[in-house]
Scaffold this motif. Structure first.
Motif, PDB file in Angstrom:
ATOM      1  N   LEU A  18      -1.380   2.147  -5.480  1.00 15.86           N
ATOM      2  CA  LEU A  18      -2.614   1.441  -5.846  1.00 15.86           C
ATOM      3  C   LEU A  18      -3.780   1.939  -4.985  1.00 15.86           C
ATOM      4  N   HIS A 105      -3.618   1.982 -12.696  1.00 14.96           N
ATOM      5  CA  HIS A 105      -4.054   0.889 -11.825  1.00 14.96           C
ATOM      6  C   HIS A 105      -3.595  -0.448 -12.388  1.00 14.96           C
ATOM      7  N   THR A 109      -1.031  -3.030 -10.595  1.00 15.24           N
ATOM      8  CA  THR A 109      -1.386  -4.416 -10.262  1.00 15.24           C
ATOM      9  C   THR A 109      -0.397  -5.380 -10.905  1.00 15.24           C
ATOM     10  N   ILE A 112       2.741  -5.507  -8.773  1.00 17.96           N
ATOM     11  CA  ILE A 112       2.530  -6.299  -7.554  1.00 17.96           C
ATOM     12  C   ILE A 112       2.477  -7.786  -7.897  1.00 17.96           C
ATOM     13  N   SER A 113       1.741  -8.106  -8.983  1.00 19.09           N
ATOM     14  CA  SER A 113       1.683  -9.508  -9.405  1.00 19.09           C
ATOM     15  C   SER A 113       3.075 -10.025  -9.731  1.00 19.09           C
ATOM     16  N   GLY A 114       3.868  -9.202 -10.407  1.00 17.24           N
ATOM     17  CA  GLY A 114       5.228  -9.601 -10.768  1.00 17.24           C
ATOM     18  C   GLY A 114       6.047  -9.925  -9.532  1.00 17.24           C
ATOM     19  N   LEU A 116       4.917 -10.878  -6.612  1.00 19.38           N
ATOM     20  CA  LEU A 116       4.435 -12.113  -5.990  1.00 19.38           C
ATOM     21  C   LEU A 116       4.898 -13.328  -6.788  1.00 19.38           C
ATOM     22  N   LYS A 117       4.920 -13.172  -8.119  1.00 14.73           N
ATOM     23  CA  LYS A 117       5.369 -14.292  -8.954  1.00 14.73           C
ATOM     24  C   LYS A 117       6.828 -14.628  -8.685  1.00 14.73           C
ATOM     25  N   ARG A 120       6.996 -16.561  -5.530  1.00 14.20           N
ATOM     26  CA  ARG A 120       6.547 -17.940  -5.715  1.00 14.20           C
ATOM     27  C   ARG A 120       7.621 -18.760  -6.423  1.00 14.20           C
TER      28      ARG A 120
ATOM     29  N   THR B 134      -7.908  -5.918 -10.030  1.00 14.26           N
ATOM     30  CA  THR B 134      -7.453  -6.129  -8.653  1.00 14.26           C
ATOM     31  C   THR B 134      -7.569  -7.598  -8.274  1.00 14.26           C
ATOM     32  N   GLN B 136      -7.151  -9.988 -10.128  1.00 14.88           N
ATOM     33  CA  GLN B 136      -6.129 -10.774 -10.843  1.00 14.88           C
ATOM     34  C   GLN B 136      -4.764 -10.704 -10.171  1.00 14.88           C
ATOM     35  N   ILE B 137      -4.635  -9.896  -9.119  1.00 17.87           N
ATOM     36  CA  ILE B 137      -3.321  -9.750  -8.464  1.00 17.87           C
ATOM     37  C   ILE B 137      -2.829 -11.115  -7.984  1.00 17.87           C
ATOM     38  N   GLY B 138      -1.586 -11.424  -8.343  1.00 22.25           N
ATOM     39  CA  GLY B 138      -0.977 -12.665  -7.883  1.00 22.25           C
ATOM     40  C   GLY B 138      -1.249 -13.852  -8.780  1.00 22.25           C
ATOM     41  N   LYS B 139      -2.051 -13.640  -9.839  1.00 19.24           N
ATOM     42  CA  LYS B 139      -2.354 -14.771 -10.731  1.00 19.24           C
ATOM     43  C   LYS B 139      -1.370 -14.812 -11.891  1.00 19.24           C
TER      44      LYS B 139
END
Lengths: 130, 139
Positions: A18, A105, A109, A112-114, A116-117, A120, B134, B136-139
């Motif tokens: 990234l 990109h 992202t 990375i979001s996955g 973190l989810k 959580r 960027t 939106q990361i973590g949402k």
């Protein structure tokens, strides 16, 4: 406890890549801005970044060295100038590279979001919020 | 902090291309001007660009290069001579020296500049999309 989750190879790799896509966007902006500057050579993320990343992945010490490995810019050694002014930018190629970079990109992202989810979800046990 | 990547460079490029469009407009507007404050017919103006190094702290490797207008020079080539004895600026031989503006050159320059402007706008739009993604990361 949480630290090892952020040390997983996928997460670290996505983070490093990234960084590289953001840097590449800078380079492409510079290339398109200088599409008509005589003698300009196109910039890109240095190729040895990918090689170092690959080597560290293979040897399994990505987590230990991730802070030392940073992408940097270099003149693209493969770009040849076809123009009398010595400029090696081809605007069509740059626009395509820019689109490819944007998709990359977005993909990174999402990874990375996955990650973190998942974290959580593991903490809260709540799948609806994750 | 630089949230939108490449914005500084793109901004400089948009400004440079806009200056070029301004100068093209000036050249076309004055394509028939035979009298200027300096005397003589209007002379075509040419814009040239130069790179500008953008400082990045703590980043090794090649520096990013922005672009800016280096200078606006005057094209000194002679203008066309037209026989028109009724013209107030005609010489004793009835010849009028017209500006050295060539409309076809100007139109090509106009199109090149506006396309370059569009390409830079596309970069700005793309950088913005990346920044939003960027966030939106973590949402």
């Amino acid at each position: 406890m949480i630290d090892p989750i952020f040390q997983s190879d996928t997460y670290l790799l996505a983070r490093k890549l990234l960084d590289a896509t953001v840097m590449r966007q800078d380079a492409i902006a510079s290339n398109i801005a200088n599409a008509e500057t005589p003698g300009y050579h196109r910039l890109d993320v240095a190729a040895d970044f990918a090689q170092q990343l690959k080597a560290q992945m293979a040897s399994g010490d990505l987590a230990a060295n991730s802070d030392r490995l940073q992408p940097h810019l270099a003149e693209d050694p493969n770009a040849r100038s076809m123009r009398p002014d010595g400029n090696s930018v081809e605007i069509e190629r740059e626009l395509l590279a820019m689109n490819q970079n944007a998709v990359q990109h977005e993909f990174l992202t999402d990874i990375i979001s996955g990650n973190l989810k998942q974290l959580r979800m593991a903490i809260t046990g709540n799948t609806a919020n994750a | 902090m630089n949230l939108i990547p490449g914005l500084e460079i793109t901004g400089g490029a948009l400004n440079a291309q806009k200056t070029r469009l301004d100068i093209v407009a000036q050249n076309i507007a004055n394509a028939q001007t035979t009298r200027t404050p300096n005397g003589g017919p209007y002379q075509r103006q040419i814009v040239s660009f130069e790179t500008e190094l953008i400082r990045q702290e703590g980043v090794p490797g090649s520096a990013l290069q922005g672009v800016k207008v280096a200078n606006v020079t005057t094209d000194r080539s002679p203008g066309q001579q037209v026989y028109n004895p009724q013209h107030p600026d005609a010489g004793p031989d009835g010849l009028v020296t017209m500006p050295n503006v060539n409309l076809s050159y100007e139109m090509v320059d106009l199109i090149t500049a506006s396309r370059a402007y569009e390409a830079n706008l596309a970069v700005a739009k793309n950088g913005r999309q990346m920044a939003l993604k960027t966030l939106q990361i973590g949402k």
